[in-house]
Scaffold this motif. Structure first.
Motif: not given
Length: 847
Positions: A453-457
């Protein structure tokens, strides 16, 4: 003995149509040999040459249509035949050898009472050790058998048997009803003074059988075993349109059995360790239930419809593996079977699929060119990966269409043979999905996909990109978990989605609101892939793993935790997580774990893989101390012994002891911490650990063997003697395993027990001189004693505790120049790959 090639099998199948085989065995000829007569009626479609297989001690007589054939024409294990088109009758009379290796007709004398038992294991190509046959799976025939045995014996087989007098008081002849058309490898007999429990269900006779010395343990568990058997039988009849296809259902628990069980129609044979002499966990009872359900599934997958050639092993094993876990969970009190699968069996598949010896679940036909090659594919890929693929197929296809395809397959190929193409065509008729493309991606490829997973907010949303390393489509669930004020990890949402290779290697999803504290790809373990965690999720898991709640179903939380533990396990094996960090996580969270399958799996990995393999000698005492403290915490914090957690902790505590004094106290007191009595299994475990530590001697071992003279006691004594840190004891154990002059040669179980005791991580200086000897002597042993013993030499016999570059280099040289046979070569290659991983993991220490 030359292996049967695929081309030879295809040519023979084109030439012959086998109708009927009469088998007559006489088991009253002494301890070494039995008499065998086979009469085969068949048709040759054209004029042609072929052969029939047999591996006799003495070949007495061969006739083809009444004409004698010189027995001297036997070439190794083959009798050449010249045939004219038309019907034929072949008769072969011989004396055959009993086996002590679990192959062919195995003979065992119980040291507890002196009673003797025999049973067959004819899988793949061992029918020729018992009677003459056209030995390949696609030449099915009706078998009609008779067996002469001592009068006090009972003889079991594939069909209902009737005892008839022979005119002699000392012998009885057992006549079996004709079978349905079955393959040669599925013929089975079990003879001896069995203790039996019999009943009826659905109009069929059901029976349980074991040797007499185990009668109390069968009687204690018969109600549970029969209840599981009935429930699974009824559930299969709800799922399958085709009824159970044979006339009876016997389950025999037999000694020194190489596999877990064997799916012989009407007579399933199990290793008799499934009859528990000592306390066991509910996880172990569940495993027995899964094996019962697995073998019953084979009555349809394998026995009713049989693979055409051994490239389609998965049509038997993957399906039985999947159905065993699924049906037991649906039909019995063991509702959490997939957690056990995730933490135990699935790792077997992942490990096998990352070794150089990996192969597709369904290899190309030309990749399985003979039976020796096929035997190597009975591994974690054909079982665990194949079952995982089927679980993914059901998630993607839907259970209704999946079952419709299965029932179409049974209807089209009942009592015949089928291929992967046949099965995929049946599935395709039941769905609009492109099953052929799915099969190519899932069943014809190797390796494990990895999902990261690669998460950006942003201020009011967050975005997930799933990095997909691999080529398979995946239908998976993504779990979103939040930390509550009380420290729990609560499920916010579980999102199901499809990852398809057509969309590329990156798959984007968008969510509103705050990002979760833990994001888990493959929540509920629906697909087969390694998963990684992002930094925030990994820190959350390290902090709160044991407080994860999977939602309304309590089992969901256990299955989610199993996926997280598997992710940590994979990272250790890949050198991405320091072994001591895994131990730290276990130390923090395992004492709060209520699911014993998870406790058992995590402790086993920590004790064996990490402490014995991945940890340097300097750091090993600290690792064992951590495991010891963890086990004490489990004992102190677990309220109910019924979960099995206490027993699991006690076993690991014994295996990790570095001070003999507490163990000696337990022996004197007859109990362990947690008030668990020292039953025979635990007593031998304690003695084995004391032997490793040099705290007992031969007199102590002999005294315990007097106390427990059973077959299990004999194995325990062999394990203890080989464990002693004494040069004389080590040399004696080596001589027993590898010296061809040693008499009697060790049976398969005594060889395994001796090998298990020999290579102890506490004794590197004593063991190093044996490493070079191992690679020479194991090759010679494998050539002399065959594939079953070769497999044991390559697994238990491998110097796995000497995690050193010299062990690796000598092994690589053996593969290049030592000429190990196929079975030993495969196991050596796998062990050496694990050794490389352990060396890599040690470099991750303290990172």
């Amino acid at each position: 003995m030359p292996a049967l090639t695929r081309d030879e099998a295809q040519n023979r199948a084109r030439l012959l149509d086998v109708h009927h085989c009469t088998v007559d065995l006489d088991l009253t000829r002494g301890d070494e040999h039995f008499a065998s007569t086979a009469v085969i009626r068949f048709t040759a479609r054209t004029d042609g040459d072929t052969f029939v297989e047999i591996k006799p001690a003495t070949l007495h007589r061969i006739t083809l249509d009444g004409t004698h054939i010189d027995p001297a024409r036997l070439d190794d294990n083959r009798i050449p035949l010249q045939l004219n088109a038309g019907q034929h009758e072949l008769r072969v009379e011989a004396d055959m050898r009993y086996s002590r290796t679990g192959e062919g007709m195995h003979r065992f004398t119980d040291p507890a009472d002196g009673e003797t038992y025999t049973y067959t294991q004819l899988f793949m190509e061992d029918v020729q050790r018992v009677f003459a046959a056209f030995d390949q799976p696609d030449l099915k025939a009706v078998f009609e058998a008779s067996v002469t045995a001592p009068a006090q014996w009972t003889v079991l087989g594939n069909a209902i048997a009737t005892p008839t007098p022979t005119g002699q008081d000392t012998t009885t002849r057992w006549q079996f009803a004709p079978t349905q058309p079955i393959s040669t490898y599925l013929v089975a007999f079990a003879a001896g003074p069995w203790h039996s429990v019999r009943t009826q269900h659905a109009g069929l006779p059901f029976g349980l059988h074991c040797r007499r010395s185990l009668a109390p343990y069968l009687d204690a568990d018969a109600t549970e075993i029969l209840d599981i058997t009935r429930r699974c039988y009824d559930r299969y009849h709800e799922l399958f349109d085709e009824p159970y296809p044979f006339d009876s259902y016997d389950q025999a628990f037999v000694p020194e059995f190489n596999a877990g069980a064997m799916e012989n129609p009407g007579l399933v044979t199990f290793r008799d360790e499934f009859l528990h002499r000592s306390a066991v966990t509910d996880t172990e009872r569940q495993l027995r239930g899964i094996v019962i359900a697995h073998e019953m599934a084979h009555m349809w997958f394998g026995d009713l419809v049989t693979l055409t050639w051994w490239d389609d092993i998965w049509l038997n094993e993957s399906f039985a593996e999947y159905m065993g876990y699924q049906v037991l969970g649906e039909a019995t009190r063991f509702t959490d079977t997939w957690t056990g699968f995730a933490i135990d069996r699935k790792s077997w598949g992942y490990d096998a699929d990352q070794r150089p010896s990996t192969h597709p679940v369904a290899p190309a036909t030309d990749a399985v060119h003979d039976t020796s090659q096929a035997m190597l594919n009975f591994d974690g890929i054909s079982y665990a990966k194949g079952a995982s693929a089927l679980r993914q197929l059901v998630a993607w296809l839907g259970e209704k269409d999946f079952l419709a395809g299965i029932n179409d397959h049974f209807a089209r190929h009942r009592f015949a043979n089928a291929t992967l193409a046949d099965f995929i065509d049946s599935l395709a008729r039941a769905t609009t999905r492109d099953v052929h493309a799915w099969a190519e991606r899932w069943l014809r490829t190797t390796g494990v996909d990895t999902l990261t997973p690669d998460i950006t907010t942003t201020a009011d949303a967050w975005h997930l990109t799933v990095r997909h390393q691999g080529i398979r489509p995946h239908h998976l669930a993504i779990g979103l978990y939040d930390e509550t004020p009380t420290g729990q990890l609560a499920l916010r949402e579980r999102v199901e989605t499809d990852l398809t290779p057509e969309t590329g290697s990156d798959h984007a999803l968008h969510f509103t609101g705050p990002r979760p504290a833990l994001l888990l790809l493959n929540d509920q373990d629906l697909t087969y892939a390694k998963v990684r965690l992002d930094h925030t999720s990994w820190n959350t898991a390290l902090r709160s793993l044991s407080r994860l709640d999977g939602g309304d179903n309590g089992a969901d939380g256990a299955l989610t935790r199993a996926v997280l533990w598997n992710a940590a396990r994979d990272m250790v094996r890949d050198g991405e997580l320091a072994p001591e960090r895994y131990l730290d996580a276990a130390r923090a969270h395992l004492p709060h774990e209520n699911d014993n399958a998870i406790v058992q799996g995590v402790l086993a990995f920590a004790r064996t893989h990490i402490a014995d393999h991945c940890t340097t000698p300097a750091d090993r005492p600290t690792a064992l101390a951590t495991i010891t403290t963890l086990c004490h915490d489990l004992l102190h914090r677990t309220d109910s012994p019924a979960t099995g957690v206490r027993l699991t902790a006690v076993r690991a505590l014994i295996d990790s002891a570095t001070d003999p004094r507490p163990l000696q106290d337990w022996l004197r007191e007859g109990t362990t911490p947690g008030t668990i009595p020292l039953d025979p299994e635990l007593r031998w475990r304690v003695l084995a650990r004391l032997a490793v530590l040099g705290a007992i001697d031969e007199n102590d071992i002999t005294a315990e063997l007097t106390r427990d003279p059973s077959a299990t006691g004999q194995e325990g004594a062999a394990r203890c003697r080989a464990s002693l840190p004494d040069p004389t004891a080590k040399e004696a154990a080596w001589h027993a395993m590898y010296d061809p002059q040693h008499r009697p040669e060790l049976s398969n179980y005594l060889f395994a027990a001796t090998a298990q005791g020999f290579w102890r991580a506490e004794q590197p200086d004593l063991l190093r001189p044996y490493v070079e000897r191992y690679y020479h002597d194991a090759v010679a042993l494998a050539a002399r004693r065959g594939p079953a013993i070769a497999a044991l030499a390559g697994r238990q016999g491998f110097p796995h505790t000497l995690v050193e570059h010299r062990t690796l280099h000598l092994g690589e040289e053996c593969l290049r120049t030592g000429e190990p046979g196929p079975s030993l070569r495969r196991h050596l290659a796998d062990q050496l790959d694990d050794l490389r991983r352990a060396l890599t993991a040690r470099t991750a220490q303290h990172r």
